[in-house]
Scaffold this motif. Structure first.
Motif, PDB file in Angstrom:
ATOM      1  N   ILE A 181       0.852  -1.186   0.000  1.00 52.46           N
ATOM      2  CA  ILE A 181       0.000   0.000   0.000  1.00 52.46           C
ATOM      3  C   ILE A 181       0.885   1.232   0.000  1.00 52.46           C
ATOM      4  O   ILE A 181       1.859   1.314   0.747  1.00 52.46           O
ATOM      5  N   SER A 182       0.571   2.197  -0.857  1.00 53.84           N
ATOM      6  CA  SER A 182       1.296   3.463  -0.901  1.00 53.84           C
ATOM      7  C   SER A 182       0.284   4.583  -1.114  1.00 53.84           C
ATOM      8  O   SER A 182      -0.486   4.563  -2.072  1.00 53.84           O
ATOM      9  N   GLY A 183       0.273   5.557  -0.205  1.00 56.46           N
ATOM     10  CA  GLY A 183      -0.665   6.663  -0.311  1.00 56.46           C
ATOM     11  C   GLY A 183      -2.109   6.229  -0.285  1.00 56.46           C
ATOM     12  O   GLY A 183      -2.963   6.849  -0.924  1.00 56.46           O
ATOM     13  N   GLY A 184      -2.422   5.141   0.441  1.00 57.42           N
ATOM     14  CA  GLY A 184      -3.786   4.647   0.517  1.00 57.42           C
ATOM     15  C   GLY A 184      -4.220   3.845  -0.690  1.00 57.42           C
ATOM     16  O   GLY A 184      -5.393   3.471  -0.795  1.00 57.42           O
ATOM     17  N   ASP A 185      -3.302   3.548  -1.605  1.00 56.17           N
ATOM     18  CA  ASP A 185      -3.626   2.811  -2.820  1.00 56.17           C
ATOM     19  C   ASP A 185      -2.809   1.521  -2.861  1.00 56.17           C
ATOM     20  O   ASP A 185      -1.611   1.516  -2.550  1.00 56.17           O
ATOM     21  N   ILE A 186      -3.427   0.433  -3.250  1.00 57.11           N
ATOM     22  CA  ILE A 186      -2.739  -0.855  -3.360  1.00 57.11           C
ATOM     23  C   ILE A 186      -1.935  -0.889  -4.653  1.00 57.11           C
ATOM     24  O   ILE A 186      -2.420  -0.470  -5.709  1.00 57.11           O
ATOM     25  N   PHE A 187      -0.690  -1.389  -4.557  1.00 60.42           N
ATOM     26  CA  PHE A 187       0.167  -1.404  -5.731  1.00 60.42           C
ATOM     27  C   PHE A 187       0.972  -2.695  -5.805  1.00 60.42           C
ATOM     28  O   PHE A 187       1.135  -3.423  -4.816  1.00 60.42           O
ATOM     29  N   ALA A 188       1.470  -2.967  -7.003  1.00 59.40           N
ATOM     30  CA  ALA A 188       2.416  -4.058  -7.257  1.00 59.40           C
ATOM     31  C   ALA A 188       3.521  -3.506  -8.144  1.00 59.40           C
ATOM     32  O   ALA A 188       3.272  -2.676  -9.021  1.00 59.40           O
ATOM     33  N   LYS A 189       4.761  -3.939  -7.900  1.00 58.78           N
ATOM     34  CA  LYS A 189       5.896  -3.390  -8.622  1.00 58.78           C
ATOM     35  C   LYS A 189       6.897  -4.485  -8.941  1.00 58.78           C
ATOM     36  O   LYS A 189       7.164  -5.363  -8.114  1.00 58.78           O
ATOM     37  N   VAL A 190       7.467  -4.421 -10.135  1.00 57.96           N
ATOM     38  CA  VAL A 190       8.528  -5.333 -10.563  1.00 57.96           C
ATOM     39  C   VAL A 190       9.711  -4.484 -10.994  1.00 57.96           C
ATOM     40  O   VAL A 190       9.550  -3.543 -11.778  1.00 57.96           O
ATOM     41  N   LYS A 205      24.768   1.655 -14.259  1.00 60.54           N
ATOM     42  CA  LYS A 205      23.599   0.982 -13.688  1.00 60.54           C
ATOM     43  C   LYS A 205      22.397   1.216 -14.594  1.00 60.54           C
ATOM     44  O   LYS A 205      22.100   2.353 -14.972  1.00 60.54           O
ATOM     45  N   VAL A 206      21.705   0.149 -14.933  1.00 61.78           N
ATOM     46  CA  VAL A 206      20.479   0.202 -15.735  1.00 61.78           C
ATOM     47  C   VAL A 206      19.363  -0.434 -14.910  1.00 61.78           C
ATOM     48  O   VAL A 206      19.458  -1.599 -14.531  1.00 61.78           O
ATOM     49  N   GLU A 207      18.307   0.336 -14.641  1.00 57.60           N
ATOM     50  CA  GLU A 207      17.259  -0.151 -13.745  1.00 57.60           C
ATOM     51  C   GLU A 207      15.872   0.209 -14.273  1.00 57.60           C
ATOM     52  O   GLU A 207      15.339   1.280 -13.977  1.00 57.60           O
ATOM     53  N   PRO A 208      15.255  -0.675 -15.042  1.00 59.61           N
ATOM     54  CA  PRO A 208      13.859  -0.463 -15.452  1.00 59.61           C
ATOM     55  C   PRO A 208      12.899  -1.064 -14.410  1.00 59.61           C
ATOM     56  O   PRO A 208      13.223  -2.047 -13.746  1.00 59.61           O
ATOM     57  N   SER A 209      11.741  -0.454 -14.260  1.00 53.88           N
ATOM     58  CA  SER A 209      10.737  -0.965 -13.331  1.00 53.88           C
ATOM     59  C   SER A 209       9.343  -0.657 -13.863  1.00 53.88           C
ATOM     60  O   SER A 209       9.134   0.328 -14.579  1.00 53.88           O
ATOM     61  N   THR A 210       8.404  -1.501 -13.475  1.00 54.24           N
ATOM     62  CA  THR A 210       7.000  -1.347 -13.863  1.00 54.24           C
ATOM     63  C   THR A 210       6.142  -1.488 -12.613  1.00 54.24           C
ATOM     64  O   THR A 210       6.406  -2.358 -11.773  1.00 54.24           O
ATOM     65  N   TYR A 211       5.145  -0.631 -12.474  1.00 55.32           N
ATOM     66  CA  TYR A 211       4.284  -0.699 -11.307  1.00 55.32           C
ATOM     67  C   TYR A 211       2.832  -0.485 -11.723  1.00 55.32           C
ATOM     68  O   TYR A 211       2.533   0.110 -12.773  1.00 55.32           O
ATOM     69  N   TYR A 212       1.919  -0.960 -10.881  1.00 55.06           N
ATOM     70  CA  TYR A 212       0.493  -0.813 -11.153  1.00 55.06           C
ATOM     71  C   TYR A 212      -0.230  -0.450  -9.863  1.00 55.06           C
ATOM     72  O   TYR A 212      -0.065  -1.118  -8.835  1.00 55.06           O
ATOM     73  N   PHE A 213      -1.003   0.631  -9.914  1.00 52.89           N
ATOM     74  CA  PHE A 213      -1.840   1.070  -8.798  1.00 52.89           C
ATOM     75  C   PHE A 213      -3.304   0.880  -9.178  1.00 52.89           C
ATOM     76  O   PHE A 213      -3.703   1.143 -10.326  1.00 52.89           O
ATOM     77  N   LEU A 214      -4.110   0.441  -8.219  1.00 52.30           N
ATOM     78  CA  LEU A 214      -5.528   0.227  -8.503  1.00 52.30           C
ATOM     79  C   LEU A 214      -6.217   1.517  -8.929  1.00 52.30           C
ATOM     80  O   LEU A 214      -7.071   1.510  -9.824  1.00 52.30           O
ATOM     81  N   ASP A 215      -5.863   2.643  -8.305  1.00 54.58           N
ATOM     82  CA  ASP A 215      -6.484   3.916  -8.645  1.00 54.58           C
ATOM     83  C   ASP A 215      -5.780   4.623  -9.803  1.00 54.58           C
ATOM     84  O   ASP A 215      -6.443   5.185 -10.679  1.00 54.58           O
ATOM     85  N   ASP A 216      -4.437   4.608  -9.810  1.00 56.33           N
ATOM     86  CA  ASP A 216      -3.684   5.379 -10.799  1.00 56.33           C
ATOM     87  C   ASP A 216      -3.378   4.618 -12.079  1.00 56.33           C
ATOM     88  O   ASP A 216      -2.991   5.228 -13.079  1.00 56.33           O
ATOM     89  N   GLY A 217      -3.514   3.310 -12.059  1.00 58.50           N
ATOM     90  CA  GLY A 217      -3.254   2.535 -13.265  1.00 58.50           C
ATOM     91  C   GLY A 217      -1.792   2.133 -13.434  1.00 58.50           C
ATOM     92  O   GLY A 217      -1.008   2.145 -12.486  1.00 58.50           O
ATOM     93  N   LEU A 218      -1.441   1.828 -14.664  1.00 58.71           N
ATOM     94  CA  LEU A 218      -0.116   1.303 -14.991  1.00 58.71           C
ATOM     95  C   LEU A 218       0.900   2.424 -15.130  1.00 58.71           C
ATOM     96  O   LEU A 218       0.592   3.516 -15.607  1.00 58.71           O
ATOM     97  N   GLY A 219       2.141   2.150 -14.700  1.00 57.20           N
ATOM     98  CA  GLY A 219       3.220   3.123 -14.815  1.00 57.20           C
ATOM     99  C   GLY A 219       4.548   2.423 -15.013  1.00 57.20           C
ATOM    100  O   GLY A 219       4.675   1.210 -14.781  1.00 57.20           O
ATOM    101  N   ALA A 220       5.546   3.165 -15.448  1.00 57.47           N
ATOM    102  CA  ALA A 220       6.872   2.594 -15.674  1.00 57.47           C
ATOM    103  C   ALA A 220       7.932   3.659 -15.424  1.00 57.47           C
ATOM    104  O   ALA A 220       7.671   4.866 -15.546  1.00 57.47           O
ATOM    105  N   LYS A 221       9.143   3.197 -15.089  1.00 59.33           N
ATOM    106  CA  LYS A 221      10.258   4.093 -14.825  1.00 59.33           C
ATOM    107  C   LYS A 221      11.543   3.465 -15.345  1.00 59.33           C
ATOM    108  O   LYS A 221      11.732   2.244 -15.244  1.00 59.33           O
ATOM    109  N   LEU A 222      12.427   4.306 -15.869  1.00 60.40           N
ATOM    110  CA  LEU A 222      13.750   3.869 -16.311  1.00 60.40           C
ATOM    111  C   LEU A 222      14.790   4.756 -15.630  1.00 60.40           C
ATOM    112  O   LEU A 222      14.746   5.984 -15.746  1.00 60.40           O
TER     113      LEU A 222
END
Length: 338
Positions: A181-190, A205-222
């Motif tokens: 849980i982050s900011g009151g929203d459930i999330f999953a991150k890889v 260093k190369v670090e890609p990540s993908t996350y999904y929040f129930l309220d905010d939807g899908l997101g990604a970071k590089l």
């Protein structure tokens, strides 16, 4: 409805950890009081060394109290994943607490507090851990370079309670997952990380990540980072990150240029320039803020206690890029018990 039940369950776990910790501390205090009543006065003269220890007693007592509370909470949580009759394996728990005052030319009453609690669960062969934090992901062995507060990486409320599972870990690579849980929203991150070194001087260093929040939807970071080891005590570092999400339009980016210098075994400094902004959004391309800073960090009083002094200059879009001087004063403590 499922999200609501998960939020209630997480809150119940956090409240239970706090209650058990307080209950355990109260029991210890009661036992100590009983021992004081039963103990008879000693006929031996008092040792003079007690006076020399009183100077460090207050700080060590604070450290031991927090470390014991963290350890008891870790043991309680880890016990859910093993049979009560089986042999108990002691978990490893670490905590970091930081307090800061950051007066600026236009705001003298800005305060900052951060904490991070990490509990490794030994019954999962240290592949799973519980993390409670209100700051971005930072490795335990690394100093966070974003000294002055920047835009939150995911959402405005950065507190997170998550279970982290390490899928694969090598000396130069890492794959892990988180759910919480982050900011009151459930999330999953890889997240996936790769480290490359050349001639013992250059590191990437190369670090890609993908996350999904129930309220905010899908997101990604590089996240990309380059390190140049100038000598044994100094290093140049450049990093760049971009992220996008269904919760906002455009792509947010951040550059960082740093010079890290170890002055001696207890003192270090970081000179940094940070630039962050947005592109391809509603307002096109723009720079949100420039920050130039010099951070002086030293260890004093106790080996687990650190102090920081960081003067800085800031040019923000909200202030029409006018120069805003300021200084950050921080105290940071590390607490652990194995």
């Amino acid at each position: 409805m499922q999200k609501k039940h998960l939020v209630y369950l997480s809150c119940f776990l956090l409240i239970s950890v706090t209650f058990i910790t307080f209950q355990s501390n109260a029991a210890q205090d009661q036992n100590m009081d009983s021992e004081r009543q039963i103990e008879k006065p000693s006929k031996q003269p008092k040792r003079p060394v007690i006076n020399t220890l009183e100077q460090e007693h207050w700080s060590q007592e604070v450290h031991d109290t927090i470390a014991n509370s963290v350890y008891q909470s870790a043991t309680w949580f880890d016990s859910f994943f093993t049979d009560i009759d089986s042999q108990q394996i002691e978990p490893k728990a670490t905590a970091k607490i930081r307090f800061g005052w950051i007066p600026k030319a236009r705001n003298l009453a800005e305060f900052d507090s951060r904490f991070r609690l990490k509990v490794k669960l030994p019954h999962f062969k240290d592949k799973m851990s519980l993390i409670l934090s209100d700051e971005d992901d930072v490795e335990d062995s690394q100093l966070p370079l974003d000294g002055i507060g920047t835009r939150p990486e995911i959402n405005d409320e950065s507190f997170a309670a998550a279970l982290r599972y390490v899928v694969e870990k090598e000396s130069d690579s890492l794959i892990d997952t988180r759910i919480g849980i982050s900011g009151g929203d459930i999330f999953a991150k890889v997240r996936q990380r790769h480290l490359y070194t050349f001639n013992e001087k250059h590191g990437v260093k190369v670090e890609p990540s993908t996350y999904y929040f129930l309220d905010d939807g899908l997101g990604a970071k590089l996240f990309l980072e380059y390190n140049y080891q100038h000598d044994e005590k100094s290093q140049y570092r450049i990093n760049y990150s971009i992220r996008g999400s269904q919760s906002f339009s455009g792509i947010r980016w951040k550059h960082g240029f740093y010079y890290l210098n170890q002055l001696d075994k207890n003192t270090a400094s970081v000179t940094g320039l940070q630039v962050e902004g947005e592109r391809n959004g509603e307002y096109g391309f723009f720079t949100d803020k420039y920050t130039l800073s010099y951070r002086y960090r030293f260890n004093a009083l106790q080996k687990w206690l650190y102090f920081e002094v960081e003067p800085f200059l800031e040019w923000s879009k909200d202030d029409s890029y006018t120069t805003t001087p300021g200084i950050a004063l921080r105290i940071e403590g590390f607490f652990s018990k194995k």
